[in-house]
Design an enzyme around this catalytic site. Structure first.
Site: not given
Ligand code: SIN
Length: 188
Positions: A24-28, A99
């Site tokens: 699950f990705g929520y940012g980059s 990460e």
């Molecule tokens: C994410 O995107 O899920 C983790 C945080 C990031 O790499 O910005």
């Protein structure tokens, strides 16, 4: 000094003997997809909210002038929409490196638009990590982001690309959209 979570993540086997698993990705991880995947689907997780409370020493800032990037913070009743990727376990070697500045892998329940659910792995920078910056107002965060950059580029690019991607997903995220509004006003 940034906390390097890469070794901790690699010592944690959350894969079992699965040949494919969800991330699950929520940012980059929503807008910079530099890893192979078998399938991607929008997904939502419950009781977590996206916050620009994590310091970035290695991507959008430096150890002496950290940027601000996204992490997840527990909040009962909250929802966080992001992107789920079906991947093979070998991609985690690259992702654990990417990460490494404070993010640990956890398992979360993901909810898809068709009502189905699946468990997914998610990288979360908890408040215990050394790079954690914590809360500030959206205006303060925008000001901080506008003045930060690192090896992966300007910090405002991270936030604005994420805001655009979240709009595409129809995600409800007042925190991100308000920071984006301030940043766009600086660019005029
Ligand atoms: C994410 O995107 O899920 C983790 C945080 C990031 O790499 O910005």
């Amino acid at each position: 000094m940034a906390q390097d979570t890469q070794a901790l993540n690699q010592a944690t086997n959350l894969f079992g003997d699965q040949q494919e698993l969800w991330l699950f990705g929520y940012g980059s991880l929503i807008f910079k997809v530099d890893f192979p995947y078998l399938q991607s689907r929008p997904a939502t997780i419950y009781n977590w909210t996206r916050r620009f409370w994590q310091g970035s020493h290695d991507h959008r800032g430096t150890p002496s002038a950290p940027g601000r990037v996204a992490t997840l913070v527990e909040q009962p009743g909250a929802t966080c929409t992001g992107m789920a990727y079906l991947v093979t376990p070998d991609v985690f070697e690259h992702l654990d490196h990417r990460e490494k500045n404070g993010y640990l892998r956890f398992t979360t329940a993901m909810h898809f638009d068709d009502g189905s659910t699946a468990d997914g792995l998610v990288y979360i920078a908890t408040e215990e990590n050394a790079a954690f910056l914590g809360p500030a107002s959206e205006l303060e965060i925008a000001h901080h982001i506008a003045n930060s950059k690192g090896p992966s580029g300007p910090n405002d690019e991270y936030l604005l690309r994420l805001a655009d991607a979240l709009k595409e997903l129809n995600a409800d995220d007042p925190h991100v959209y308000e920071i984006a509004k301030h940043l766009r006003s600086y660019q005029k």
